[in-house]
Design a protein around this motif. Structure first.
Motif, mmCIF file in Angstrom:
data_model
loop_
_atom_site.group_PDB
_atom_site.id
_atom_site.type_symbol
_atom_site.label_atom_id
_atom_site.label_comp_id
_atom_site.label_asym_id
_atom_site.label_seq_id
_atom_site.Cartn_x
_atom_site.Cartn_y
_atom_site.Cartn_z
ATOM 1 N N ASP A 1 -4.534 1.437 10.621
ATOM 2 C CA ASP A 1 -5.230 0.320 9.739
ATOM 3 C C ASP A 1 -4.818 0.625 8.693
ATOM 4 O OD1 ASP A 1 -6.840 -1.087 11.670
ATOM 5 O OD2 ASP A 1 -8.323 -0.578 11.150
ATOM 6 N N THR A 2 -5.015 1.435 7.533
ATOM 7 C CA THR A 2 -4.915 1.811 6.360
ATOM 8 C C THR A 2 -3.614 2.696 6.018
ATOM 9 O OG1 THR A 2 -5.404 4.180 6.883
ATOM 10 C CG2 THR A 2 -6.757 2.366 6.558
ATOM 11 N N ARG B 1 2.706 4.793 -2.544
ATOM 12 C CA ARG B 1 3.441 4.502 -2.145
ATOM 13 C C ARG B 1 4.949 5.078 -2.788
ATOM 14 N NH1 ARG B 1 2.094 -0.951 -1.795
ATOM 15 N NH2 ARG B 1 0.304 -1.850 -3.286
ATOM 16 N N SER C 1 1.926 -6.033 -0.844
ATOM 17 C CA SER C 1 2.055 -6.346 -2.381
ATOM 18 C C SER C 1 2.765 -5.753 -3.506
ATOM 19 C CB SER C 1 0.544 -5.683 -2.790
ATOM 20 O OG SER C 1 0.150 -4.584 -2.924
ATOM 21 N N PHE C 2 3.367 -4.366 -2.863
ATOM 22 C CA PHE C 2 4.131 -4.275 -4.589
ATOM 23 C C PHE C 2 4.919 -5.022 -4.448
ATOM 24 C CE2 PHE C 2 7.790 -1.322 -5.973
ATOM 25 C CZ PHE C 2 6.797 -0.417 -6.984
ATOM 26 N N ALA D 1 6.768 -2.051 -0.602
ATOM 27 C CA ALA D 1 6.546 -2.779 1.364
ATOM 28 C C ALA D 1 5.307 -3.062 0.109
ATOM 29 C CB ALA D 1 5.584 -1.858 2.015
ATOM 30 N N ARG E 1 -1.268 -8.587 10.680
ATOM 31 C CA ARG E 1 -1.367 -8.946 9.111
ATOM 32 C C ARG E 1 0.080 -10.607 9.928
ATOM 33 N NH1 ARG E 1 -1.019 -4.095 7.021
ATOM 34 N NH2 ARG E 1 -3.110 -3.171 6.274
ATOM 35 N N TYR F 1 -7.235 0.557 -6.672
ATOM 36 C CA TYR F 1 -7.714 -0.864 -7.138
ATOM 37 C C TYR F 1 -8.679 -0.886 -7.232
ATOM 38 C CZ TYR F 1 -2.991 -1.726 -5.405
ATOM 39 O OH TYR F 1 -1.783 -2.564 -5.710
ATOM 40 N N VAL G 1 -4.366 3.879 -3.843
ATOM 41 C CA VAL G 1 -2.709 3.864 -2.596
ATOM 42 C C VAL G 1 -1.920 4.845 -3.448
ATOM 43 C CG1 VAL G 1 -1.119 1.957 -2.447
ATOM 44 C CG2 VAL G 1 -3.527 1.360 -2.250
ATOM 45 N N LYS H 1 -0.906 -1.470 10.449
ATOM 46 C CA LYS H 1 -1.334 -3.219 10.863
ATOM 47 C C LYS H 1 -1.093 -4.114 10.513
ATOM 48 C CE LYS H 1 -5.901 -4.597 9.002
ATOM 49 N NZ LYS H 1 -7.542 -4.697 8.422
ATOM 50 N N ARG I 1 1.315 2.514 6.131
ATOM 51 C CA ARG I 1 1.865 1.668 6.953
ATOM 52 C C ARG I 1 2.887 2.954 7.234
ATOM 53 N NH1 ARG I 1 2.201 -1.985 2.342
ATOM 54 N NH2 ARG I 1 1.668 -3.943 3.126
ATOM 55 N N GLU J 1 -10.285 1.607 -4.306
ATOM 56 C CA GLU J 1 -9.046 2.439 -3.726
ATOM 57 C C GLU J 1 -7.738 2.874 -4.004
ATOM 58 O OE1 GLU J 1 -8.341 -1.424 -1.279
ATOM 59 O OE2 GLU J 1 -10.395 -1.116 -0.391
ATOM 60 N N ASP K 1 3.242 3.791 2.910
ATOM 61 C CA ASP K 1 1.812 3.731 2.032
ATOM 62 C C ASP K 1 0.674 4.478 2.605
ATOM 63 O OD1 ASP K 1 1.761 1.001 2.983
ATOM 64 O OD2 ASP K 1 2.913 0.198 1.412
ATOM 65 N N PHE K 2 0.288 4.539 1.876
ATOM 66 C CA PHE K 2 -1.272 4.097 2.546
ATOM 67 C C PHE K 2 -2.609 4.493 1.286
ATOM 68 C CE2 PHE K 2 -2.650 8.656 0.995
ATOM 69 C CZ PHE K 2 -1.338 9.134 0.924
ATOM 70 N N LYS K 3 -3.617 4.166 1.931
ATOM 71 C CA LYS K 3 -5.184 3.867 0.653
ATOM 72 C C LYS K 3 -5.714 4.951 1.733
ATOM 73 C CE LYS K 3 -8.391 1.185 2.395
ATOM 74 N NZ LYS K 3 -9.804 1.695 3.207
ATOM 75 N N ASP L 1 -10.226 -6.904 -4.255
ATOM 76 C CA ASP L 1 -9.768 -5.501 -4.610
ATOM 77 C C ASP L 1 -8.895 -5.644 -5.811
ATOM 78 O OD1 ASP L 1 -11.858 -4.419 -2.714
ATOM 79 O OD2 ASP L 1 -9.884 -4.543 -0.942
#
Ligand code: 5GP
Length: 234
Positions: A192-193, A89, A95-96, A93, A211, A116, A87, A207, A195, A85, A170-172, A124
């Motif tokens: 979903d993927t 950023r 997990s970072f 925001a 969460r 990831y 990501v 999302k 921010r 994956e 950010d995005f994945k 992941d």
């Protein structure tokens, strides 16, 4: 049906090189520990992702997109999804912020690319380039290509979202390999993927509302889609 994931189902078509993706309203977070439904999400994510994939393709980014066949269904090129994956950023925001103790909302001095390992059993985990190489998940050339592509996608998406009054935090993204060996952008790009924050109020329109139990989840997805469709600022 070939495969059922957390948010989508994948079906075979009568052409071996193409598959049909169906977008569900199911939502999961924290590696499947939190589950729910976001009404209308499937239709929004499908249409929004297709709009963005077409936009990216017009700007030179190859993708798996072929044709939207209904509100929730799209024909895409069949690929082998790379087990990484990617990501990107722009602002701290998620997990970072948590892992490195950086206040959410801190603007990063330049876009950051992270890899990831796409592995649900392991949750992941973050992956260094060297770990990816030693595990044989990708080659040095693949990693360089993914990093370049991801930064290009970031630049294009930031521009597209800014035109709708949205900040891309950010995005994945995920990439897949065609039978020819070519790497193309795959999976989806949606709330979903990504921010996405309102650029002025910093209201979360993604999302994270699900969460973090912030409420107004459906409204946030609809608001993003309303702005994207119109292409107008808020
Ligand atoms: P974080 O690492 O902060 O949790 O996520 C970074 C960005 O990638 C966020 O925009 C988040 O939505 C996205 N992201 C990371 N992993 C996943 C995943 O497994 N599924 C989805 N839908 N998005 C993810």
């Amino acid at each position: 049906m070939l495969y059922e994931g957390k948010a989508k189902k994948v079906f075979a078509t009568d052409q071996p090189e193409l598959v049909r993706v169906y977008y569900k309203d199911d939502a999961t977070a924290f590696n499947g520990q939190k589950r729910g439904q976001i009404e209308g999400k499937g239709a929004i994510n499908n249409q929004m992702s297709n709009l963005l994939f077409q936009y990216l393709a017009e700007h030179g980014v190859p993708t798996h997109f072929v044709e939207q066949v209904s509100e929730r269904e799209t024909i895409v090129r069949k690929v082998d999804i790379l087990p990484l994956e990617v990501v990107v950023r722009n602002v701290a925001a998620g997990s970072f912020s948590k892992r490195l103790g950086v206040l959410e909302g801190t603007v990063l001095p330049r876009p950051l690319v992270e890899f990831y390992y796409k592995n649900d059993e392991l949750g992941d985990p973050l992956l260094t380039d060297d770990q990816a190489l030693v595990l044989g998940l990708a080659s040095q050339e693949d990693l360089a290509e993914l990093r370049t592509r991801a930064l290009e996608v970031n630049r294009l998406l930031q521009e597209r979202f800014a035109a709708c009054g949205l900040a891309l935090i950010d995005f994945k993204i995920e990439f897949g390999r065609l039978p020819s060996g070519e790497i193309v952008l795959a999976d989806e790009i949606s709330p979903d993927t990504c921010r996405l924050w309102d650029k002025d109020t910093h209201q979360k329109l993604d999302k994270d509302r699900f969460r973090q139990d912030l409420g107004g989840v459906e409204d946030a997805y609809q608001e993003v889609w309303r702005r994207m469709k119109g292409g107008l600022s808020a």
